[in-house]
Design a protein around this motif. Structure first.
Motif, mmCIF file in Angstrom:
data_model
loop_
_atom_site.group_PDB
_atom_site.id
_atom_site.type_symbol
_atom_site.label_atom_id
_atom_site.label_comp_id
_atom_site.label_asym_id
_atom_site.label_seq_id
_atom_site.Cartn_x
_atom_site.Cartn_y
_atom_site.Cartn_z
ATOM 1 N N VAL A 5 0.844 -1.201 -0.104
ATOM 2 C CA VAL A 5 -0.113 0.127 -0.105
ATOM 3 C C VAL A 5 0.968 1.191 -0.129
ATOM 4 O O VAL A 5 0.367 2.268 -0.127
ATOM 5 N N THR A 6 2.114 1.146 0.103
ATOM 6 C CA THR A 6 2.943 2.447 0.260
ATOM 7 C C THR A 6 4.389 2.199 -0.131
ATOM 8 O O THR A 6 4.813 1.095 -0.327
ATOM 9 N N TYR A 7 5.175 3.167 0.060
ATOM 10 C CA TYR A 7 6.648 3.096 -0.390
ATOM 11 C C TYR A 7 7.468 2.444 0.805
ATOM 12 O O TYR A 7 7.239 2.842 1.824
ATOM 13 N N PRO A 8 8.453 1.778 0.454
ATOM 14 C CA PRO A 8 9.128 1.194 1.252
ATOM 15 C C PRO A 8 10.007 2.092 2.214
ATOM 16 O O PRO A 8 10.458 1.741 3.621
ATOM 17 N N THR A 9 10.479 3.221 1.470
ATOM 18 C CA THR A 9 11.142 4.283 2.287
ATOM 19 C C THR A 9 10.373 4.774 3.477
ATOM 20 O O THR A 9 10.741 5.082 4.591
ATOM 21 N N LEU A 10 9.065 4.947 3.116
ATOM 22 C CA LEU A 10 8.329 5.453 4.355
ATOM 23 C C LEU A 10 8.160 4.761 5.439
ATOM 24 O O LEU A 10 8.070 4.921 6.503
ATOM 25 N N MET A 11 8.218 3.448 5.353
ATOM 26 C CA MET A 11 7.943 2.293 6.047
ATOM 27 C C MET A 11 9.289 2.253 6.910
ATOM 28 O O MET A 11 9.159 2.039 8.289
ATOM 29 N N SER A 12 10.449 2.519 6.253
ATOM 30 C CA SER A 12 11.752 2.618 7.159
ATOM 31 C C SER A 12 11.826 3.738 7.917
ATOM 32 O O SER A 12 12.464 3.647 9.187
ATOM 33 N N LEU A 13 11.109 4.854 7.787
ATOM 34 C CA LEU A 13 11.179 6.108 8.582
ATOM 35 C C LEU A 13 10.547 5.703 9.882
ATOM 36 O O LEU A 13 10.725 6.628 10.846
ATOM 37 N N GLY A 14 9.532 4.632 10.055
ATOM 38 C CA GLY A 14 9.056 4.333 11.173
ATOM 39 C C GLY A 14 9.804 3.994 12.256
ATOM 40 O O GLY A 14 9.847 4.169 13.462
ATOM 41 N N VAL A 15 11.093 3.262 11.880
ATOM 42 C CA VAL A 15 11.908 2.836 12.672
ATOM 43 C C VAL A 15 12.865 3.876 13.188
ATOM 44 O O VAL A 15 13.125 3.798 14.523
ATOM 45 N N VAL A 16 13.156 4.799 12.286
ATOM 46 C CA VAL A 16 13.901 5.870 12.883
ATOM 47 C C VAL A 16 13.081 6.724 13.829
ATOM 48 O O VAL A 16 13.758 7.192 14.778
ATOM 49 N N LEU A 17 11.813 6.838 13.643
ATOM 50 C CA LEU A 17 11.076 7.630 14.542
ATOM 51 C C LEU A 17 10.791 6.959 15.771
ATOM 52 O O LEU A 17 10.709 7.653 16.775
ATOM 53 N N SER A 18 11.166 5.562 15.879
ATOM 54 C CA SER A 18 11.018 4.917 17.215
ATOM 55 C C SER A 18 12.134 5.180 18.204
ATOM 56 O O SER A 18 12.044 5.192 19.348
ATOM 57 N N VAL A 19 13.522 5.744 17.692
ATOM 58 C CA VAL A 19 14.581 6.427 18.601
ATOM 59 C C VAL A 19 14.111 7.376 19.272
ATOM 60 O O VAL A 19 14.324 7.322 20.674
ATOM 61 N N PRO A 20 13.788 8.563 18.667
ATOM 62 C CA PRO A 20 13.283 9.914 19.681
ATOM 63 C C PRO A 20 11.731 9.206 20.594
ATOM 64 O O PRO A 20 11.806 9.646 21.546
ATOM 65 N N VAL A 21 11.166 8.299 20.179
ATOM 66 C CA VAL A 21 10.077 8.125 20.980
ATOM 67 C C VAL A 21 10.608 7.460 22.289
ATOM 68 O O VAL A 21 10.254 7.481 23.548
ATOM 69 N N ASN A 22 11.612 6.389 22.090
ATOM 70 C CA ASN A 22 11.997 5.416 23.170
ATOM 71 C C ASN A 22 12.899 6.506 24.120
ATOM 72 O O ASN A 22 13.086 6.303 25.275
ATOM 73 N N ALA A 23 13.430 7.628 23.475
ATOM 74 C CA ALA A 23 14.396 8.597 24.106
ATOM 75 C C ALA A 23 13.474 9.347 25.086
ATOM 76 O O ALA A 23 13.682 9.634 26.450
ATOM 77 N N VAL A 24 12.227 9.763 24.621
ATOM 78 C CA VAL A 24 11.146 10.409 25.621
ATOM 79 C C VAL A 24 10.729 9.522 26.529
ATOM 80 O O VAL A 24 10.911 9.840 27.852
ATOM 81 N N VAL A 25 10.324 8.262 26.386
ATOM 82 C CA VAL A 25 10.129 7.338 27.454
ATOM 83 C C VAL A 25 11.101 6.887 28.391
ATOM 84 O O VAL A 25 10.941 7.015 29.652
ATOM 85 N N ASP A 26 12.339 6.985 28.081
ATOM 86 C CA ASP A 26 13.506 6.634 28.819
ATOM 87 C C ASP A 26 13.801 7.966 29.608
ATOM 88 O O ASP A 26 14.209 7.811 30.843
ATOM 89 N N HIS A 27 13.526 9.063 29.333
ATOM 90 C CA HIS A 27 13.768 10.228 29.997
ATOM 91 C C HIS A 27 12.901 10.223 31.295
ATOM 92 O O HIS A 27 13.213 10.939 32.225
ATOM 93 N N TYR A 28 11.499 9.767 31.072
ATOM 94 C CA TYR A 28 10.870 10.154 32.366
ATOM 95 C C TYR A 28 10.606 8.676 32.892
ATOM 96 O O TYR A 28 10.099 8.746 34.236
ATOM 97 N N THR A 29 11.023 7.721 32.637
ATOM 98 C CA THR A 29 11.009 6.278 33.367
ATOM 99 C C THR A 29 12.309 5.796 33.797
ATOM 100 O O THR A 29 12.354 4.756 34.564
ATOM 101 N N SER A 30 13.361 6.328 33.340
ATOM 102 C CA SER A 30 14.805 5.613 33.717
ATOM 103 C C SER A 30 15.767 6.842 34.006
ATOM 104 O O SER A 30 15.249 8.067 33.946
ATOM 105 N N THR A 31 16.839 6.692 34.528
ATOM 106 C CA THR A 31 17.929 7.470 34.773
ATOM 107 C C THR A 31 18.903 7.975 33.652
ATOM 108 O O THR A 31 20.146 8.302 34.001
ATOM 109 N N ILE A 32 18.718 7.707 32.414
ATOM 110 C CA ILE A 32 19.401 7.849 31.306
ATOM 111 C C ILE A 32 19.884 9.294 31.299
ATOM 112 O O ILE A 32 19.442 10.227 31.541
ATOM 113 N N VAL A 33 21.255 9.772 30.961
ATOM 114 C CA VAL A 33 21.852 11.000 30.748
ATOM 115 C C VAL A 33 22.188 11.132 29.360
ATOM 116 O O VAL A 33 23.050 10.493 28.755
ATOM 117 N N PHE A 34 21.255 12.079 28.780
ATOM 118 C CA PHE A 34 21.647 12.631 27.438
ATOM 119 C C PHE A 34 22.955 13.531 27.348
ATOM 120 O O PHE A 34 22.626 14.532 27.264
#
Length: 419
Positions: free
Chosen positions: A324-353
């Motif tokens: 239904v769509t382009y493979p490139t757009l599908m791959s972008l979803g994986v890259v977007l998961s990195v900032p999502v995990n960073a936001v969750v880690d910021h509020y739930t763990s002691t990660i130091v950025f």
């Protein structure tokens, strides 16, 4: 059959977001980039001026872009959610291999889900036996025999299990932001292996992307001060990415590409292999108390099932979203998961950025995005620059022509003076 002519390699590659081995039957080049191109000038306006192209997006392209946005968000949510839920599960259930075995067993439902979709949408419905026999041709003229199962499916089942286990074991030792960012390096490993083994086209920009990925790994290790705990976790993620890349390249080398039904059957076969041959491993780990959970009632079944559902959703969307769509757009979803995990880690763990960690994540993400460029990106860039230069030359000429025609018209229109 013509109705199922699209051929793809199983894209998840043991949860791999790499899409470089996607192939559509009869299509030698990758699909065009999801952009709105300007049509060529259709003619001349009155006065001999060239008509300027009107920038517009066609309906099918807009529809495909909309589906791409939805698929990217689904990939991002399922991948980030599965990683976070795995981290949460290990607080009360310290058994990464058992979790790997449990989640991989859910692969058995791939082919039943595909057949359900076939029954709902196909104009000429086939029985389950007919559809199964047709999809079995992917394994050879004799179909899925015991020999084929042991020689072709079993090695990929081992690579699938290793990729999942190494990644989940790494999530125990490092935060999910670093794990998800480092796993993006598998796309660079796929390119390097494809260049060496499959003799793929050499692209300088992808070599630069691979160098960026390696630099990001080193900087990520430096950000944690080269502590043994962090180094082991980073090594496990890199090993997981390497196993995923090896799975991808071997699939392309040995099996080539598969129709959607064949891909679903292949992934289900991996689930069957996991149930038949890998089940003994978590049992041995339990009785040797390497991965021991007690009491049995304390097992967080909700977390285990939730993780398995998210991982199954991720694999389904990543394998069949290309319809239904382009493979490139599908791959972008994986890259977007990195900032999502960073936001969750910021509020739930002691990660130091700190600065080094942020730069490492940016470098790895940039390398991943460079690997998404199509093979003809340089040709498209040259054409775009040529069009822009041509338009800049036309605009001064048109403005000069308009300025010169004004006084001439006024002189012609002026009546002669009477003497």
């Amino acid at each position: 059959m013509k109705k199922h002519s699209a051929r793809v390699a199983p894209l998840s590659a043991c949860n791999s977001p790499v899409l470089t081995l996607t192939k559509v039957e009869g299509q030698l080049r990758p699909p065009p980039a999801p952009s709105c191109a300007a049509p060529a000038p259709s003619g001349l306006e009155e006065g001999g001026r060239t008509a300027r192209p009107s920038w517009s997006c066609s309906g099918p392209r807009l529809r495909k872009l909309s589906w791409g946005l939805a698929v990217a968000l689904c990939v991002c949510a399922s991948w980030a959610g599965a990683t976070q839920l795995a981290r949460l599960t290990f607080r009360t259930f310290d058994a990464p291999f058992t979790l790997t075995w449990f989640a991989t067993s859910w692969n058995c439902v791939f082919f039943p889900l595909y057949y359900a979709g076939h029954v709902c949408k196909a104009a000429e419905r086939q029985s389950l036996k007919q559809r199964y026999r047709e999809c079995c041709r992917f394994f050879g003229d004799k179909g899925l025999t015991l020999k084929v199962f042991c020689t072709r499916a079993a090695p990929f089942g081992v690579l699938w299990t290793l990729t999942n286990y190494l990644y989940l074991h790494a999530v125990k030792k490092i935060n999910t932001t670093d794990a998800s960012a480092l796993f993006c390096c598998n796309k660079a490993f796929v390119f390097l292996l494809s260049w060496i083994v499959l003799r793929d086209r050499f692209m300088g920009v992808r070599i630069v992307a691979a160098i960026l990925a390696i630099a990001g790994i080193v900087m990520m290790t430096y950000a944690d001060g080269f502590h043994s705990h962090a180094v082991i976790g980073i090594a496990l993620v890199v090993g997981s990415a390497s196993m995923s890349a090896l799975y991808k390249v071997l699939f392309k080398l040995v099996l080539g590409s598969a129709k959607f039904g064949e891909a679903a059957l292949f992934l289900s076969v991996l689930g069957v292999f996991n149930v038949l041959f890998v089940t003994c491993v978590p049992v041995v780990l339990y009785f040797t108390r390497v991965e021991y959970w007690s009491p049995f009632d304390a097992v967080p079944w909700g977390n285990l099932c939730g993780f398995s559902v998210l991982l199954l959703t991720f694999n389904i969307v990543l394998n069949f979203g290309i319809a239904v769509t382009y493979p490139t757009l599908m791959s972008l979803g994986v890259v977007l998961s990195v900032p999502v995990n960073a936001v969750v880690d910021h509020y739930t763990s002691t990660i130091v950025f700190n600065g080094v960690r942020v730069i490492a994540i940016i470098i790895i993400g940039l390398g991943f995005l460079l690997l998404l460029l199509p093979e003809e990106w340089d040709v498209w860039l040259i054409k775009l620059l040529t069009r822009l230069k041509a338009r800049k030359k036309e605009e001064p000429a048109e403005s000069a022509g308009d300025a010169g025609s004004g006084p001439q018209k006024s002189r012609r229109a002026r009546p002669p003076l009477a003497r």
